[in-house]
Write an enzyme that holds these catalytic residues in place. Structure first.
Site, PDB file in Angstrom:
ATOM      1  CG  ASN A 285      43.034 -22.045   9.259  1.00  0.00           C
ATOM      2  OD1 ASN A 285      42.114 -21.421   9.185  1.00  0.00           O
ATOM      3  ND2 ASN A 285      44.282 -21.421   9.081  1.00  0.00           N
TER       4      ASN A 285
ATOM      5  CD  GLU B 143      42.219 -10.337   8.267  1.00  0.00           C
ATOM      6  OE1 GLU B 143      43.521 -10.624   8.090  1.00  0.00           O
ATOM      7  OE2 GLU B 143      41.952  -9.323   9.032  1.00  0.00           O
TER       8      GLU B 143
ATOM      9  CB  CYS C 296      46.982 -17.300   7.741  1.00  0.00           C
ATOM     10  SG  CYS C 296      45.865 -16.693   9.350  1.00  0.00           S
TER      11      CYS C 296
ATOM     12  CD  GLU D 169      39.236 -10.736  10.796  1.00  0.00           C
ATOM     13  OE1 GLU D 169      37.799 -10.555  10.659  1.00  0.00           O
ATOM     14  OE2 GLU D 169      39.613 -11.828  10.654  1.00  0.00           O
TER      15      GLU D 169
HETATM   16  P1  NDP Z   1      39.613 -21.166   0.908  1.00  0.00           P
HETATM   17  O1  NDP Z   1      40.246 -19.782   0.510  1.00  0.00           O
HETATM   18  O2  NDP Z   1      39.708 -22.159  -0.029  1.00  0.00           O
HETATM   19  O3  NDP Z   1      38.196 -21.116   1.722  1.00  0.00           O
HETATM   20  C1  NDP Z   1      38.029 -20.094   2.703  1.00  0.00           C
HETATM   21  C2  NDP Z   1      36.353 -20.228   2.739  1.00  0.00           C
HETATM   22  O4  NDP Z   1      36.008 -19.470   1.382  1.00  0.00           O
HETATM   23  C3  NDP Z   1      35.711 -21.389   2.827  1.00  0.00           C
HETATM   24  O5  NDP Z   1      34.573 -21.139   3.792  1.00  0.00           O
HETATM   25  C4  NDP Z   1      35.366 -21.838   1.313  1.00  0.00           C
HETATM   26  O6  NDP Z   1      33.934 -22.743   1.257  1.00  0.00           O
HETATM   27  C5  NDP Z   1      34.964 -20.382   0.837  1.00  0.00           C
HETATM   28  N1  NDP Z   1      35.103 -20.204  -0.664  1.00  0.00           N
HETATM   29  C6  NDP Z   1      35.717 -21.052  -1.548  1.00  0.00           C
HETATM   30  N2  NDP Z   1      35.535 -20.636  -2.937  1.00  0.00           N
HETATM   31  C7  NDP Z   1      34.615 -19.568  -2.606  1.00  0.00           C
HETATM   32  C8  NDP Z   1      33.972 -18.488  -3.801  1.00  0.00           C
HETATM   33  N3  NDP Z   1      34.358 -18.618  -4.808  1.00  0.00           N
HETATM   34  N4  NDP Z   1      33.378 -17.585  -3.198  1.00  0.00           N
HETATM   35  C9  NDP Z   1      33.288 -17.292  -1.855  1.00  0.00           C
HETATM   36  N5  NDP Z   1      33.653 -18.206  -1.108  1.00  0.00           N
HETATM   37  C10 NDP Z   1      34.509 -19.311  -1.407  1.00  0.00           C
HETATM   38  O7  NDP Z   1      40.828 -21.442   2.302  1.00  0.00           O
HETATM   39  P2  NDP Z   1      40.761 -22.570   3.082  1.00  0.00           P
HETATM   40  O8  NDP Z   1      39.431 -22.951   3.679  1.00  0.00           O
HETATM   41  O9  NDP Z   1      41.622 -23.666   2.112  1.00  0.00           O
HETATM   42  O10 NDP Z   1      41.911 -21.966   4.198  1.00  0.00           O
HETATM   43  C11 NDP Z   1      43.159 -22.141   4.099  1.00  0.00           C
HETATM   44  C12 NDP Z   1      43.633 -20.688   3.524  1.00  0.00           C
HETATM   45  O11 NDP Z   1      43.180 -19.714   4.484  1.00  0.00           O
HETATM   46  C13 NDP Z   1      44.958 -20.462   3.459  1.00  0.00           C
HETATM   47  O12 NDP Z   1      45.580 -20.183   2.296  1.00  0.00           O
HETATM   48  C14 NDP Z   1      45.266 -19.559   4.670  1.00  0.00           C
HETATM   49  O13 NDP Z   1      46.449 -18.721   4.656  1.00  0.00           O
HETATM   50  C15 NDP Z   1      44.184 -18.787   4.893  1.00  0.00           C
HETATM   51  N6  NDP Z   1      43.949 -18.215   6.125  1.00  0.00           N
HETATM   52  C16 NDP Z   1      44.033 -16.684   6.154  1.00  0.00           C
HETATM   53  C17 NDP Z   1      43.878 -16.285   7.670  1.00  0.00           C
HETATM   54  C18 NDP Z   1      44.272 -14.922   7.975  1.00  0.00           C
HETATM   55  O14 NDP Z   1      43.576 -14.406   8.856  1.00  0.00           O
HETATM   56  N7  NDP Z   1      44.769 -14.005   7.089  1.00  0.00           N
HETATM   57  C19 NDP Z   1      43.390 -17.261   8.588  1.00  0.00           C
HETATM   58  C20 NDP Z   1      43.292 -18.375   8.504  1.00  0.00           C
HETATM   59  C21 NDP Z   1      43.251 -19.090   7.078  1.00  0.00           C
HETATM   60  P3  NDP Z   1      34.348 -24.165   1.031  1.00  0.00           P
HETATM   61  O15 NDP Z   1      35.594 -24.565   1.531  1.00  0.00           O
HETATM   62  O16 NDP Z   1      33.067 -24.884   1.878  1.00  0.00           O
HETATM   63  O17 NDP Z   1      34.099 -24.576  -0.521  1.00  0.00           O
END
Ligand code: NDP
Length: 451
Positions: free
Chosen positions: A129, A227, A261, A430
Protein backbone atom coordinates in the site's frame (compact mmCIF):
# COMPACT_ATOMS: atom_id res chain seq x y z
CA UNK A 1 8.30 -14.87 -13.93
CA UNK A 2 6.41 -12.18 -12.09
CA UNK A 3 4.21 -9.82 -14.13
CA UNK A 4 3.71 -6.46 -12.43
CA UNK A 5 0.49 -4.62 -13.35
CA UNK A 6 -0.74 -1.03 -13.32
CA UNK A 7 -3.98 -1.34 -11.28
CA UNK A 8 -5.57 1.61 -13.10
CA UNK A 9 -5.18 0.08 -16.58
CA UNK A 10 -4.47 -3.60 -15.84
CA UNK A 11 -1.52 -3.30 -18.24
CA UNK A 12 1.74 -5.12 -17.45
CA UNK A 13 4.48 -2.65 -16.53
CA UNK A 14 7.31 -5.07 -15.73
CA UNK A 15 8.36 -8.71 -15.90
CA UNK A 16 10.69 -9.83 -13.13
CA UNK A 17 12.48 -12.98 -12.08
CA UNK A 18 11.08 -14.41 -8.84
CA UNK A 19 13.60 -15.25 -6.17
CA UNK A 20 13.34 -18.43 -4.12
CA UNK A 21 14.99 -19.77 -0.99
CA UNK A 22 18.42 -20.06 -2.67
CA UNK A 23 18.49 -16.39 -3.75
CA UNK A 24 17.23 -15.35 -0.30
CA UNK A 25 20.04 -17.28 1.38
CA UNK A 26 22.56 -15.68 -1.00
CA UNK A 27 21.25 -12.20 -0.11
CA UNK A 28 21.49 -12.97 3.60
CA UNK A 29 25.07 -14.22 3.07
CA UNK A 30 26.00 -10.97 1.24
CA UNK A 31 24.46 -8.88 4.01
CA UNK A 32 26.32 -10.93 6.60
CA UNK A 33 29.68 -10.52 4.83
CA UNK A 34 29.21 -6.76 4.60
CA UNK A 35 28.09 -6.25 8.19
CA UNK A 36 31.50 -5.90 9.83
CA UNK A 37 32.64 -3.25 7.34
CA UNK A 38 29.36 -1.30 7.50
CA UNK A 39 29.20 -1.17 11.29
CA UNK A 40 32.80 0.06 11.29
CA UNK A 41 32.03 3.08 9.09
CA UNK A 42 32.49 6.13 11.31
CA UNK A 43 29.08 7.48 12.44
CA UNK A 44 29.49 10.85 10.75
CA UNK A 45 30.41 9.09 7.48
CA UNK A 46 27.42 6.78 7.73
CA UNK A 47 25.34 9.90 8.25
CA UNK A 48 26.91 11.51 5.17
CA UNK A 49 26.04 8.46 3.03
CA UNK A 50 22.45 8.48 4.24
CA UNK A 51 22.24 12.21 3.51
CA UNK A 52 23.49 11.56 -0.03
CA UNK A 53 20.76 8.95 -0.42
CA UNK A 54 18.17 11.49 0.79
CA UNK A 55 19.43 14.01 -1.76
CA UNK A 56 19.32 11.43 -4.56
CA UNK A 57 15.71 10.59 -3.63
CA UNK A 58 14.92 14.32 -3.88
CA UNK A 59 16.67 14.57 -7.25
CA UNK A 60 14.72 11.55 -8.56
CA UNK A 61 11.48 12.41 -6.83
CA UNK A 62 9.38 12.76 -9.98
CA UNK A 63 10.66 9.46 -11.37
CA UNK A 64 10.05 7.63 -8.07
CA UNK A 65 6.58 9.15 -7.68
CA UNK A 66 5.75 8.03 -11.23
CA UNK A 67 6.88 4.47 -10.51
CA UNK A 68 4.86 4.35 -7.30
CA UNK A 69 1.76 5.88 -8.88
CA UNK A 70 1.80 3.42 -11.79
CA UNK A 71 2.55 0.36 -9.67
CA UNK A 72 0.12 1.04 -6.78
CA UNK A 73 -2.50 3.02 -8.75
CA UNK A 74 -2.17 5.89 -6.29
CA UNK A 75 -2.76 9.49 -7.35
CA UNK A 76 0.44 11.19 -8.47
CA UNK A 77 -0.02 14.07 -6.00
CA UNK A 78 -0.09 11.63 -3.09
CA UNK A 79 2.86 9.69 -4.52
CA UNK A 80 4.88 12.94 -4.68
CA UNK A 81 4.17 13.65 -0.99
CA UNK A 82 5.20 10.11 -0.10
CA UNK A 83 8.51 10.40 -1.95
CA UNK A 84 9.13 13.75 -0.22
CA UNK A 85 8.63 11.93 3.08
CA UNK A 86 11.08 9.20 2.05
CA UNK A 87 13.78 11.86 1.53
CA UNK A 88 12.91 13.46 4.90
CA UNK A 89 13.20 10.07 6.59
CA UNK A 90 16.72 9.53 5.25
CA UNK A 91 17.67 13.12 6.18
CA UNK A 92 16.33 12.54 9.71
CA UNK A 93 18.29 9.32 10.26
CA UNK A 94 21.39 10.79 8.61
CA UNK A 95 21.28 13.38 11.38
CA UNK A 96 20.49 10.81 14.06
CA UNK A 97 23.47 8.49 13.48
CA UNK A 98 25.90 10.41 15.71
CA UNK A 99 23.34 11.63 18.22
CA UNK A 100 22.63 8.35 19.96
CA UNK A 101 24.73 8.28 23.09
CA UNK A 102 25.43 5.61 25.67
CA UNK A 103 25.28 6.16 29.42
CA UNK A 104 27.61 6.02 32.38
CA UNK A 105 25.87 4.42 35.34
CA UNK A 106 27.07 4.84 38.94
CA UNK A 107 28.10 1.47 40.39
CA UNK A 108 30.43 0.30 43.15
CA UNK A 109 34.09 -0.49 42.42
CA UNK A 110 34.29 0.93 38.92
CA UNK A 111 32.27 2.30 36.02
CA UNK A 112 29.40 0.90 34.03
CA UNK A 113 28.93 2.08 30.45
CA UNK A 114 26.29 1.31 27.85
CA UNK A 115 26.75 0.98 24.10
CA UNK A 116 24.12 0.77 21.37
CA UNK A 117 25.17 -2.15 19.20
CA UNK A 118 23.74 -2.98 15.77
CA UNK A 119 21.93 -6.32 15.52
CA UNK A 120 23.53 -7.69 12.33
CA UNK A 121 21.47 -8.70 9.29
CA UNK A 122 17.94 -7.30 9.43
CA UNK A 123 15.10 -8.63 7.27
CA UNK A 124 12.55 -6.00 6.24
CA UNK A 125 9.19 -7.20 4.87
CA UNK A 126 6.88 -4.50 3.52
CA UNK A 127 3.35 -4.37 2.06
CA UNK A 128 1.97 -3.01 -1.23
CA UNK A 129 0.00 0.00 0.00
CA UNK A 130 2.89 2.41 0.70
CA UNK A 131 5.84 0.42 -0.68
CA UNK A 132 8.60 3.03 -0.73
CA UNK A 133 7.43 4.98 2.29
CA UNK A 134 7.25 1.98 4.60
CA UNK A 135 10.55 0.61 3.25
CA UNK A 136 12.23 3.94 4.13
CA UNK A 137 10.73 4.01 7.64
CA UNK A 138 12.56 0.75 8.27
CA UNK A 139 15.69 1.25 6.18
CA UNK A 140 16.54 4.64 7.70
CA UNK A 141 16.91 3.52 11.33
CA UNK A 142 18.28 0.08 10.35
CA UNK A 143 21.15 1.57 8.36
CA UNK A 144 21.72 4.38 10.85
CA UNK A 145 22.30 1.80 13.59
CA UNK A 146 24.92 0.00 11.46
CA UNK A 147 22.93 -3.06 10.37
CA UNK A 148 22.86 -4.56 6.90
CA UNK A 149 19.57 -5.39 5.22
CA UNK A 150 17.60 -7.82 3.12
CA UNK A 151 14.44 -6.02 1.96
CA UNK A 152 11.47 -7.96 0.62
CA UNK A 153 8.91 -5.76 -1.12
CA UNK A 154 5.39 -7.08 -1.75
CA UNK A 155 5.19 -9.05 -4.99
CA UNK A 156 2.51 -6.72 -6.33
CA UNK A 157 4.68 -3.61 -5.89
CA UNK A 158 8.42 -4.30 -6.10
CA UNK A 159 9.42 -1.56 -8.56
CA UNK A 160 10.17 1.40 -6.28
CA UNK A 161 12.29 -0.75 -3.94
CA UNK A 162 14.37 -1.97 -6.90
CA UNK A 163 14.97 1.61 -8.06
CA UNK A 164 15.80 2.69 -4.51
CA UNK A 165 18.42 -0.08 -4.31
CA UNK A 166 20.15 1.48 -7.33
CA UNK A 167 20.13 4.90 -5.67
CA UNK A 168 21.59 3.32 -2.52
CA UNK A 169 24.64 2.25 -4.55
CA UNK A 170 24.82 5.61 -6.34
CA UNK A 171 24.91 7.28 -2.92
CA UNK A 172 28.09 5.33 -2.15
CA UNK A 173 26.60 2.88 0.34
CA UNK A 174 28.68 -0.26 -0.28
CA UNK A 175 27.33 -3.16 -2.26
CA UNK A 176 25.84 -5.84 0.00
CA UNK A 177 24.56 -3.40 2.66
CA UNK A 178 21.06 -3.22 1.14
CA UNK A 179 19.83 -6.31 -0.74
CA UNK A 180 16.40 -6.35 -2.34
CA UNK A 181 14.85 -9.77 -2.98
CA UNK A 182 11.65 -10.00 -5.01
CA UNK A 183 9.59 -13.11 -4.39
CA UNK A 184 6.61 -14.61 -2.63
CA UNK A 185 5.97 -13.83 1.02
CA UNK A 186 5.38 -17.49 1.75
CA UNK A 187 8.83 -18.34 0.30
CA UNK A 188 11.22 -15.36 0.59
CA UNK A 189 9.47 -13.75 3.56
CA UNK A 190 9.13 -17.00 5.44
CA UNK A 191 12.81 -17.88 4.80
CA UNK A 192 13.93 -14.51 6.17
CA UNK A 193 11.78 -15.03 9.24
CA UNK A 194 13.30 -18.45 9.92
CA UNK A 195 16.88 -17.81 8.73
CA UNK A 196 19.39 -18.34 11.56
CA UNK A 197 21.62 -15.48 10.30
CA UNK A 198 18.83 -12.88 10.32
CA UNK A 199 18.81 -11.11 13.67
CA UNK A 200 15.57 -9.16 13.36
CA UNK A 201 12.46 -8.83 11.21
CA UNK A 202 10.83 -5.45 10.69
CA UNK A 203 7.39 -6.35 9.32
CA UNK A 204 4.45 -4.31 8.09
CA UNK A 205 1.39 -6.12 6.81
CA UNK A 206 -1.74 -7.88 7.91
CA UNK A 207 -2.34 -9.14 11.43
CA UNK A 208 -2.79 -12.64 10.00
CA UNK A 209 0.69 -12.73 8.42
CA UNK A 210 2.09 -10.90 11.47
CA UNK A 211 0.99 -13.86 13.56
CA UNK A 212 2.93 -16.21 11.23
CA UNK A 213 6.00 -13.98 11.49
CA UNK A 214 5.79 -14.16 15.26
CA UNK A 215 5.52 -17.95 15.17
CA UNK A 216 8.36 -18.32 12.66
CA UNK A 217 10.64 -15.98 14.59
CA UNK A 218 10.25 -18.03 17.77
CA UNK A 219 12.56 -20.74 16.43
CA UNK A 220 15.59 -18.45 16.54
CA UNK A 221 14.31 -16.01 19.20
CA UNK A 222 14.45 -13.29 16.56
CA UNK A 223 13.60 -9.74 17.46
CA UNK A 224 10.51 -8.52 15.63
CA UNK A 225 8.68 -5.27 15.07
CA UNK A 226 5.13 -5.74 13.85
CA UNK A 227 3.11 -2.96 12.23
CA UNK A 228 -0.23 -4.62 11.51
CA UNK A 229 -3.82 -3.81 10.66
CA UNK A 230 -6.21 -1.29 12.15
CA UNK A 231 -9.87 -0.33 12.48
CA UNK A 232 -9.40 3.18 13.74
CA UNK A 233 -12.11 5.44 15.09
CA UNK A 234 -12.76 9.03 14.05
CA UNK A 235 -14.62 10.44 17.10
CA UNK A 236 -16.76 13.47 16.36
CA UNK A 237 -18.27 15.19 19.41
CA UNK A 238 -21.24 17.55 19.20
CA UNK A 239 -19.09 20.53 20.21
CA UNK A 240 -16.65 20.03 17.30
CA UNK A 241 -16.36 22.22 14.25
CA UNK A 242 -18.68 19.86 12.35
CA UNK A 243 -18.11 21.32 8.88
CA UNK A 244 -14.36 20.99 9.28
CA UNK A 245 -14.57 17.47 10.71
CA UNK A 246 -16.93 16.34 7.93
CA UNK A 247 -14.83 17.93 5.18
CA UNK A 248 -11.72 16.14 6.46
CA UNK A 249 -13.29 12.74 7.25
CA UNK A 250 -13.40 11.33 3.67
CA UNK A 251 -9.66 11.84 3.22
CA UNK A 252 -8.99 9.99 6.49
CA UNK A 253 -10.56 6.85 5.09
CA UNK A 254 -10.63 7.09 1.28
CA UNK A 255 -7.05 8.28 0.90
CA UNK A 256 -5.03 5.58 -0.91
CA UNK A 257 -8.46 4.06 -1.75
CA UNK A 258 -8.82 3.10 1.91
CA UNK A 259 -5.77 0.83 1.69
CA UNK A 260 -4.22 2.47 4.70
CA UNK A 261 -3.61 0.84 8.06
CA UNK A 262 -4.41 4.19 9.73
CA UNK A 263 -7.71 4.61 7.85
CA UNK A 264 -10.29 6.08 10.22
CA UNK A 265 -12.86 3.63 8.85
CA UNK A 266 -15.21 3.86 11.84
CA UNK A 267 -16.69 7.35 11.99
CA UNK A 268 -18.28 7.68 15.45
CA UNK A 269 -20.61 10.67 15.73
CA UNK A 270 -22.46 12.05 18.76
CA UNK A 271 -26.15 11.32 18.29
CA UNK A 272 -27.33 14.92 18.85
CA UNK A 273 -25.47 16.08 15.69
CA UNK A 274 -25.51 12.78 13.78
CA UNK A 275 -27.94 13.76 11.00
CA UNK A 276 -26.34 17.18 10.43
CA UNK A 277 -22.84 15.65 10.32
CA UNK A 278 -23.92 12.87 7.98
CA UNK A 279 -25.36 15.39 5.48
CA UNK A 280 -22.03 17.23 5.42
CA UNK A 281 -20.13 13.93 5.18
CA UNK A 282 -22.15 12.73 2.19
CA UNK A 283 -21.50 16.04 0.38
CA UNK A 284 -17.78 15.87 1.14
CA UNK A 285 -17.57 12.22 0.03
CA UNK A 286 -19.39 12.97 -3.21
CA UNK A 287 -16.75 15.61 -3.93
CA UNK A 288 -13.78 13.17 -3.76
CA UNK A 289 -12.26 13.09 -7.25
CA UNK A 290 -11.83 9.46 -8.35
CA UNK A 291 -10.03 8.73 -11.61
CA UNK A 292 -6.79 8.55 -13.55
CA UNK A 293 -3.96 8.48 -10.98
CA UNK A 294 -1.59 10.29 -13.34
CA UNK A 295 -3.67 13.51 -13.21
CA UNK A 296 -2.78 16.17 -10.64
CA UNK A 297 -6.42 16.71 -9.59
CA UNK A 298 -7.16 13.03 -8.86
CA UNK A 299 -7.70 12.26 -5.18
CA UNK A 300 -8.47 8.53 -5.30
CA UNK A 301 -7.33 5.77 -7.65
CA UNK A 302 -8.28 2.09 -7.99
CA UNK A 303 -7.69 -0.77 -5.57
CA UNK A 304 -4.49 -2.77 -5.90
CA UNK A 305 -5.85 -5.90 -7.62
CA UNK A 306 -8.92 -7.71 -8.89
CA UNK A 307 -8.67 -10.17 -6.01
CA UNK A 308 -8.59 -7.38 -3.48
CA UNK A 309 -11.57 -5.67 -5.15
CA UNK A 310 -13.55 -8.90 -4.81
CA UNK A 311 -12.63 -9.11 -1.12
CA UNK A 312 -13.71 -5.52 -0.47
CA UNK A 313 -17.00 -6.16 -2.29
CA UNK A 314 -17.87 -9.01 0.08
CA UNK A 315 -18.21 -6.49 2.92
CA UNK A 316 -21.12 -4.81 1.14
CA UNK A 317 -23.09 -7.90 0.18
CA UNK A 318 -26.67 -7.44 1.35
CA UNK A 319 -25.97 -3.92 2.65
CA UNK A 320 -27.72 -0.80 1.39
CA UNK A 321 -24.99 1.80 1.68
CA UNK A 322 -26.01 5.34 2.74
CA UNK A 323 -23.85 6.66 -0.12
CA UNK A 324 -21.96 5.14 -3.06
CA UNK A 325 -19.75 7.40 -5.17
CA UNK A 326 -18.85 7.31 -8.84
CA UNK A 327 -15.98 5.45 -10.53
CA UNK A 328 -14.58 5.94 -14.04
CA UNK A 329 -16.63 4.31 -16.78
CA UNK A 330 -13.94 1.96 -17.99
CA UNK A 331 -13.77 -1.80 -18.28
CA UNK A 332 -10.12 -1.58 -17.19
CA UNK A 333 -8.86 -0.88 -13.68
CA UNK A 334 -9.74 -2.21 -10.24
CA UNK A 335 -12.13 0.62 -9.33
CA UNK A 336 -14.30 0.72 -6.24
CA UNK A 337 -16.54 3.64 -5.24
CA UNK A 338 -16.30 5.63 -1.99
CA UNK A 339 -18.98 4.06 0.19
CA UNK A 340 -20.63 5.19 3.45
CA UNK A 341 -22.59 2.67 5.50
CA UNK A 342 -24.66 3.43 8.60
CA UNK A 343 -23.77 0.68 11.05
CA UNK A 344 -23.47 -0.43 14.63
CA UNK A 345 -20.12 -1.31 16.14
CA UNK A 346 -21.12 -4.99 16.14
CA UNK A 347 -21.54 -5.20 12.36
CA UNK A 348 -18.85 -7.03 10.37
CA UNK A 349 -18.10 -3.81 8.50
CA UNK A 350 -17.21 -2.12 11.80
CA UNK A 351 -15.17 -5.00 13.17
CA UNK A 352 -12.94 -6.15 10.31
CA UNK A 353 -10.36 -4.20 8.38
CA UNK A 354 -11.94 -3.71 4.93
CA UNK A 355 -8.82 -2.06 3.47
CA UNK A 356 -10.94 -0.36 0.81
CA UNK A 357 -12.89 2.91 0.43
CA UNK A 358 -15.68 1.94 2.81
CA UNK A 359 -16.54 3.77 6.04
CA UNK A 360 -18.94 2.71 8.78
CA UNK A 361 -20.78 5.63 10.40
CA UNK A 362 -21.89 4.86 13.96
CA UNK A 363 -23.75 7.04 16.50
CA UNK A 364 -22.81 7.38 20.19
CA UNK A 365 -24.61 9.00 23.12
CA UNK A 366 -21.86 10.48 25.29
CA UNK A 367 -18.14 10.51 26.03
CA UNK A 368 -18.25 7.28 27.97
CA UNK A 369 -19.90 5.42 25.10
CA UNK A 370 -17.59 7.05 22.54
CA UNK A 371 -14.50 5.70 24.31
CA UNK A 372 -16.08 2.30 24.88
CA UNK A 373 -16.96 1.90 21.18
CA UNK A 374 -13.58 3.22 20.03
CA UNK A 375 -11.87 0.59 22.17
CA UNK A 376 -14.28 -2.21 21.27
CA UNK A 377 -12.00 -3.65 18.57
CA UNK A 378 -9.06 -6.05 18.57
CA UNK A 379 -6.97 -3.33 16.90
CA UNK A 380 -5.29 -0.23 18.33
CA UNK A 381 -3.36 1.68 15.71
CA UNK A 382 -4.68 5.17 15.11
CA UNK A 383 -7.65 7.52 15.47
CA UNK A 384 -8.93 11.08 15.67
CA UNK A 385 -10.81 13.17 18.22
CA UNK A 386 -12.82 16.19 17.10
CA UNK A 387 -13.95 18.53 19.90
CA UNK A 388 -13.57 22.16 20.98
CA UNK A 389 -13.23 21.10 24.63
CA UNK A 390 -9.49 20.85 25.35
CA UNK A 391 -9.89 18.87 28.57
CA UNK A 392 -12.11 16.33 26.81
CA UNK A 393 -9.60 16.04 23.97
CA UNK A 394 -6.88 15.13 26.47
CA UNK A 395 -9.11 12.81 28.51
CA UNK A 396 -10.25 10.89 25.46
CA UNK A 397 -6.74 10.78 23.97
CA UNK A 398 -5.52 9.12 27.17
CA UNK A 399 -8.45 6.68 27.26
CA UNK A 400 -8.43 5.50 23.64
CA UNK A 401 -6.21 2.43 23.20
CA UNK A 402 -4.17 3.36 20.15
CA UNK A 403 -0.54 4.06 19.33
CA UNK A 404 -1.05 7.27 17.32
CA UNK A 405 -3.87 9.81 17.67
CA UNK A 406 -4.71 13.25 16.36
CA UNK A 407 -6.96 15.97 17.79
CA UNK A 408 -8.97 18.18 15.40
CA UNK A 409 -6.93 16.68 12.59
CA UNK A 410 -6.62 13.29 10.92
CA UNK A 411 -2.91 13.50 10.46
CA UNK A 412 -0.80 11.63 12.98
CA UNK A 413 2.23 10.41 11.03
CA UNK A 414 5.35 12.57 11.26
CA UNK A 415 8.98 11.72 10.48
CA UNK A 416 10.12 12.79 13.94
CA UNK A 417 7.35 11.22 16.05
CA UNK A 418 6.89 7.56 17.00
CA UNK A 419 4.47 5.46 14.97
CA UNK A 420 3.03 2.04 15.78
CA UNK A 421 0.17 0.17 17.35
CA UNK A 422 -1.10 -1.51 20.48
CA UNK A 423 -3.24 -4.64 20.87
CA UNK A 424 -3.44 -6.66 17.61
CA UNK A 425 -2.11 -3.71 15.59
CA UNK A 426 1.34 -4.88 16.65
CA UNK A 427 4.24 -3.59 18.70
CA UNK A 428 7.48 -1.68 18.36
CA UNK A 429 7.76 1.87 17.08
CA UNK A 430 8.82 3.27 13.73
CA UNK A 431 9.94 6.80 12.90
CA UNK A 432 11.47 9.37 15.22
CA UNK A 433 14.32 8.54 17.55
CA UNK A 434 12.18 5.71 18.99
CA UNK A 435 12.71 3.57 15.87
CA UNK A 436 16.43 3.33 16.65
CA UNK A 437 15.59 1.26 19.75
CA UNK A 438 14.12 -1.43 17.50
CA UNK A 439 17.27 -1.84 15.41
CA UNK A 440 19.94 -1.86 18.13
CA UNK A 441 20.66 -3.68 21.38
CA UNK A 442 21.95 -2.05 24.56
CA UNK A 443 25.22 -3.53 25.81
CA UNK A 444 26.39 -2.86 29.35
CA UNK A 445 30.12 -2.95 30.15
CA UNK A 446 31.54 -2.82 33.68
CA UNK A 447 35.11 -1.59 34.12
CA UNK A 448 36.73 -2.22 37.47
CA UNK A 449 38.79 0.71 38.76
CA UNK A 450 40.03 -1.13 41.80
CA UNK A 451 43.80 -1.35 42.21
P1 NDP B 1 0.30 -9.07 3.93
O1 NDP B 1 0.37 -9.31 5.37
O2 NDP B 1 -0.37 -10.05 3.07
O3 NDP B 1 1.77 -8.91 3.30
C1 NDP B 1 2.75 -8.06 3.84
C2 NDP B 1 4.11 -8.53 3.41
O4 NDP B 1 4.36 -9.82 4.01
C3 NDP B 1 4.24 -8.74 1.90
O5 NDP B 1 5.55 -8.39 1.51
C4 NDP B 1 4.02 -10.25 1.76
O6 NDP B 1 4.62 -10.78 0.60
C5 NDP B 1 4.72 -10.74 3.00
N1 NDP B 1 4.29 -12.08 3.43
C6 NDP B 1 3.17 -12.79 3.10
N2 NDP B 1 3.18 -13.99 3.69
C7 NDP B 1 4.31 -14.07 4.41
C8 NDP B 1 4.87 -15.07 5.25
N3 NDP B 1 4.27 -16.23 5.48
N4 NDP B 1 6.05 -14.79 5.87
C9 NDP B 1 6.68 -13.62 5.69
N5 NDP B 1 6.19 -12.64 4.88
C10 NDP B 1 5.02 -12.85 4.26
O7 NDP B 1 -0.28 -7.64 3.82
P2 NDP B 1 -0.64 -6.83 2.51
O8 NDP B 1 0.54 -6.73 1.62
O9 NDP B 1 -1.89 -7.42 2.00
O10 NDP B 1 -0.89 -5.36 3.12
C11 NDP B 1 -2.07 -5.03 3.67
C12 NDP B 1 -2.07 -5.21 5.18
O11 NDP B 1 -0.98 -4.54 5.78
C13 NDP B 1 -3.30 -4.60 5.81
O12 NDP B 1 -3.90 -5.49 6.68
C14 NDP B 1 -2.80 -3.37 6.55
O13 NDP B 1 -3.50 -3.00 7.66
C15 NDP B 1 -1.41 -3.75 6.89
N6 NDP B 1 -0.59 -2.56 6.99
C16 NDP B 1 -0.19 -2.14 8.24
C17 NDP B 1 0.54 -0.98 8.36
C18 NDP B 1 1.02 -0.54 9.70
O14 NDP B 1 1.95 0.23 9.75
N7 NDP B 1 0.48 -1.01 10.81
C19 NDP B 1 0.90 -0.16 7.21
C20 NDP B 1 0.45 -0.70 5.97
C21 NDP B 1 -0.27 -1.86 5.88
P3 NDP B 1 3.81 -11.00 -0.80
O15 NDP B 1 2.68 -10.05 -0.80
O16 NDP B 1 4.84 -10.70 -1.82
O17 NDP B 1 3.39 -12.42 -0.81
Amino acid sequence: MLTVLNPATEEPIAELEQAGVEETDAAVARARETFAAWRAVAPADRGRLLRRLATLVEEHSEELAGIESRNVGKPITGARSEVAMVAQVFHFYAGAVDKRYGETIPVAGGEALTFREPLGVVGLIVPWNFPLNIASWKLGPTLACGNTVVLKPAELTPLSALRLAELVLEAGIPEGVVNVVVGKGSVVGQRLVEHPDVAKIGFTGSTEVGRKVMEGAAGTIKRITLELGGKSANLVFADADLERAAAAAPYAVFDNAGQDCCARSRILVQRSVYDRFLDHLVDATAAVKVGDPSLDETEMGPLISATHRDTVATYLEGIDGRFRGEVPESDRGFWFPCTLVEATNDDRIAREEVFGPVAAVIPFADEEEAVRLANDTPYGLSGSIWTRDGARALRVARDVDAGVLSVNSNSSVRVSTPFGGVKQSGFGRELGMHALDGYSDVKSVYISTEE
